[in-house]
Enzyme design. Structure first.
Site, PDB file in Angstrom:
ATOM      1  N   ASP A  37      -1.892   5.472 -10.112  1.00  0.00           N
ATOM      2  CA  ASP A  37      -1.258   5.425  -8.662  1.00  0.00           C
ATOM      3  C   ASP A  37      -2.662   6.546  -8.097  1.00  0.00           C
ATOM      4  O   ASP A  37      -2.968   7.327  -8.780  1.00  0.00           O
ATOM      5  CB  ASP A  37       0.067   5.478  -8.291  1.00  0.00           C
ATOM      6  CG  ASP A  37       0.579   5.340  -6.959  1.00  0.00           C
ATOM      7  OD1 ASP A  37       1.164   4.578  -6.552  1.00  0.00           O
ATOM      8  OD2 ASP A  37      -0.149   6.753  -6.030  1.00  0.00           O
ATOM      9  N   VAL A  63      -7.878   2.825  -5.896  1.00  0.00           N
ATOM     10  CA  VAL A  63      -8.389   1.379  -5.918  1.00  0.00           C
ATOM     11  C   VAL A  63      -9.673   1.358  -4.939  1.00  0.00           C
ATOM     12  O   VAL A  63     -10.304   0.001  -4.954  1.00  0.00           O
ATOM     13  CB  VAL A  63      -7.307   0.488  -5.586  1.00  0.00           C
ATOM     14  CG1 VAL A  63      -6.660   0.975  -6.047  1.00  0.00           C
ATOM     15  CG2 VAL A  63      -6.716   0.224  -3.819  1.00  0.00           C
ATOM     16  N   TYR A 156      -3.232  -5.610   8.317  1.00  0.00           N
ATOM     17  CA  TYR A 156      -2.801  -5.761   7.716  1.00  0.00           C
ATOM     18  C   TYR A 156      -2.327  -7.745   6.836  1.00  0.00           C
ATOM     19  O   TYR A 156      -2.450  -8.203   6.042  1.00  0.00           O
ATOM     20  CB  TYR A 156      -1.774  -5.274   7.891  1.00  0.00           C
ATOM     21  CG  TYR A 156      -0.492  -5.700   6.376  1.00  0.00           C
ATOM     22  CD1 TYR A 156       0.033  -4.830   5.553  1.00  0.00           C
ATOM     23  CD2 TYR A 156       1.010  -7.095   5.752  1.00  0.00           C
ATOM     24  CE1 TYR A 156       0.611  -4.927   4.483  1.00  0.00           C
ATOM     25  CE2 TYR A 156       1.314  -6.429   5.068  1.00  0.00           C
ATOM     26  CZ  TYR A 156       1.329  -5.884   3.842  1.00  0.00           C
ATOM     27  OH  TYR A 156       2.500  -5.577   3.084  1.00  0.00           O
ATOM     28  N   THR A 191      11.795  -0.442   0.705  1.00  0.00           N
ATOM     29  CA  THR A 191      10.753   0.025   0.044  1.00  0.00           C
ATOM     30  C   THR A 191      10.647   0.899   1.083  1.00  0.00           C
ATOM     31  O   THR A 191      11.222   0.939   2.228  1.00  0.00           O
ATOM     32  CB  THR A 191       9.950  -0.138  -0.473  1.00  0.00           C
ATOM     33  OG1 THR A 191       8.862  -0.595   0.620  1.00  0.00           O
ATOM     34  CG2 THR A 191       9.930  -1.166  -1.270  1.00  0.00           C
TER      35      THR A 191
HETATM   36  P1  NAD Z   1       4.257   2.293  -1.206  1.00  0.00           P
HETATM   37  O1  NAD Z   1       4.537   2.176  -0.244  1.00  0.00           O
HETATM   38  O2  NAD Z   1       6.257   2.080  -1.351  1.00  0.00           O
HETATM   39  O3  NAD Z   1       3.886   1.542  -2.268  1.00  0.00           O
HETATM   40  C1  NAD Z   1       2.452   2.200  -2.449  1.00  0.00           C
HETATM   41  C2  NAD Z   1       2.573   3.341  -3.587  1.00  0.00           C
HETATM   42  O4  NAD Z   1       0.352   2.432  -3.340  1.00  0.00           O
HETATM   43  C3  NAD Z   1       1.947   4.436  -3.757  1.00  0.00           C
HETATM   44  O5  NAD Z   1       2.945   5.241  -4.804  1.00  0.00           O
HETATM   45  C4  NAD Z   1       0.454   5.179  -2.665  1.00  0.00           C
HETATM   46  O6  NAD Z   1       0.785   5.745  -3.594  1.00  0.00           O
HETATM   47  C5  NAD Z   1      -0.410   4.296  -3.894  1.00  0.00           C
HETATM   48  N1  NAD Z   1      -1.379   3.671  -3.020  1.00  0.00           N
HETATM   49  C6  NAD Z   1      -2.097   3.935  -1.957  1.00  0.00           C
HETATM   50  N2  NAD Z   1      -3.101   4.108  -1.376  1.00  0.00           N
HETATM   51  C7  NAD Z   1      -3.373   3.647  -3.018  1.00  0.00           C
HETATM   52  C8  NAD Z   1      -5.017   3.462  -3.439  1.00  0.00           C
HETATM   53  N3  NAD Z   1      -5.856   3.533  -2.546  1.00  0.00           N
HETATM   54  N4  NAD Z   1      -4.675   3.441  -4.599  1.00  0.00           N
HETATM   55  C9  NAD Z   1      -3.718   3.880  -5.750  1.00  0.00           C
HETATM   56  N5  NAD Z   1      -2.749   3.823  -5.092  1.00  0.00           N
HETATM   57  C10 NAD Z   1      -2.561   3.680  -3.656  1.00  0.00           C
HETATM   58  O7  NAD Z   1       5.048   0.477  -0.402  1.00  0.00           O
HETATM   59  P2  NAD Z   1       4.937  -1.168  -1.375  1.00  0.00           P
HETATM   60  O8  NAD Z   1       6.406  -1.174  -0.290  1.00  0.00           O
HETATM   61  O9  NAD Z   1       6.337  -0.542  -2.750  1.00  0.00           O
HETATM   62  O10 NAD Z   1       4.743  -2.030  -1.139  1.00  0.00           O
HETATM   63  C11 NAD Z   1       4.155  -2.644  -2.266  1.00  0.00           C
HETATM   64  C12 NAD Z   1       2.996  -3.748  -2.060  1.00  0.00           C
HETATM   65  O11 NAD Z   1       3.811  -4.469  -2.020  1.00  0.00           O
HETATM   66  C13 NAD Z   1       1.541  -3.682  -1.277  1.00  0.00           C
HETATM   67  O12 NAD Z   1       0.702  -3.821  -1.221  1.00  0.00           O
HETATM   68  C14 NAD Z   1       2.951  -3.920   0.156  1.00  0.00           C
HETATM   69  O13 NAD Z   1       1.969  -5.246   1.191  1.00  0.00           O
HETATM   70  C15 NAD Z   1       3.605  -5.218  -0.656  1.00  0.00           C
HETATM   71  N6  NAD Z   1       4.611  -6.002   0.451  1.00  0.00           N
HETATM   72  C16 NAD Z   1       5.812  -5.463   0.692  1.00  0.00           C
HETATM   73  C17 NAD Z   1       6.371  -5.735   1.786  1.00  0.00           C
HETATM   74  C18 NAD Z   1       8.069  -5.076   1.497  1.00  0.00           C
HETATM   75  O14 NAD Z   1       8.376  -5.082   2.303  1.00  0.00           O
HETATM   76  N7  NAD Z   1       7.842  -3.763   0.819  1.00  0.00           N
HETATM   77  C19 NAD Z   1       6.485  -6.757   1.654  1.00  0.00           C
HETATM   78  C20 NAD Z   1       5.130  -7.511   1.362  1.00  0.00           C
HETATM   79  C21 NAD Z   1       4.886  -7.149   0.343  1.00  0.00           C
END
Ligand code: NAD
Length: 251
Positions: A37, A63, A156, A191
């Site tokens: 992360d 990343v 997005y 989340t």
């Molecule tokens: P979140 O914001 O709670 O967590 C995201 C994590 O990614 C954080 O820990 C952050 O520090 C890390 N991050 C951000 N930029 C980064 C980088 N450049 N390099 C490394 N790490 C980095 O998000 P989430 O809700 O847990 O979502 C996780 C994934 O699931 C994402 O790809 C999101 O698009 C996808 N998603 C989430 C949902 C939802 O409902 N929560 C729905 C569909 C898809």
């Protein structure tokens, strides 16, 4: 077939949210896991929470930055051994109407959600191809299938659709060399990312629920079995697929 005993997994963006939940699920099935992360402090806290039966470590990675990805892959390989499973989960959302979106915002979202998946797949993939063995799970979104009205998040939606096609492209390129690549397209899971969207637009939850046949938002733990399935031999004949898990939203 669901066992990941003795395997090594990387989950990006796993300091919190869905990534943390999936990292825990992989560890429960026997894998040593790297919580990769950009927020190292939080990743360290998460790793120490999950560390137990198997080894769970924290590694810093941005990343979007190729050299950072390369050194993260090297570091994980040195500490945990060759990588069997990569979950490309790091992702961000920026809400703004297209006509007002600065190019910097567009680029930030593309950099994390699309460049990030490409770079991690490239560098972990190289190692998997050399060994002739590996599984990659990319996290797309239902927003990569349907545009959620009235949300304004073109960047997005576009990147998450891109993740689906990148998944298919990688699956076709690497299929005969032992590397399988699939994706998960979650619906709204509770989340921080979703809470942030709701903090800005509190009325949105009602609209979401109206459009979700199962009548509720998902819980992060509902992703656990699916990621284990795609990361393990249980899905041995699957590659290039994006699996929806969204309470029927995109049905
Ligand atoms: P979140 O914001 O709670 O967590 C995201 C994590 O990614 C954080 O820990 C952050 O520090 C890390 N991050 C951000 N930029 C980064 C980088 N450049 N390099 C490394 N790490 C980095 O998000 P989430 O809700 O847990 O979502 C996780 C994934 O699931 C994402 O790809 C999101 O698009 C996808 N998603 C989430 C949902 C939802 O409902 N929560 C729905 C569909 C898809």
């Amino acid at each position: 077939r669901f066992s990941l005993d003795g395997e090594t997994a990387i989950v990006t963006g796993a300091a919190q949210g869905l990534g943390k939940e999936m990292a825990d699920a992989l560890a429960e099935m026997g894998a040593d896991v790297a919580i990769a992360d950009v927020n190292l402090e939080k990743a360290e806290r998460t790793a120490s929470e999950l560390d137990g039966e198997t080894e769970v470590i924290a590694v810093e990675v941005d990343v979007t930055d190729e050299s950072s990805v390369e050194s993260m892959v090297e570091d994980v390989t040195d500490r945990l051994g060759p990588i069997d499973v990569l979950v490309n989960n790091a992702g961000i959302v920026e809400n703004s109407p297209v006509e007002e979106t600065p190019i910097e915002s567009w680029r930030r979202v593309v950099a994390v959600n699309l460049d990030g998946v490409f770079l991690c797949a490239k560098h972990v993939g190289r190692q998997m191809l050399e060994r002739g063995e590996g599984r990659i799970v990319n996290i797309s979104s239902m927003s990569g299938f349907d545009v959620n009205v009235p949300q304004k998040q073109a960047s997005y939606n576009t990147t998450k659709a891109g993740v689906r096609m990148l998944t298919q492209s990688l699956a076709v390129e690497w299929g005969d060399r032992g590397v399988r690549v699939n994706a998960i397209a979650p619906g709204y899971m509770r989340t921080d990312l979703v809470d942030e969207v709701l903090a800005e637009n509190p009325d949105m939850e009602e609209t979401w629920l109206e459009n979700t046949p199962l009548g509720r938002l998902g819980q992060p733990e509902e992703l656990r079995d699916l990621v284990v399935y795609l990361a393990s031999d249980a899905s041995a004949y699957m590659t290039g697929t994006t699996v929806n898990i969204d309470g029927g939203y995109t049905a």
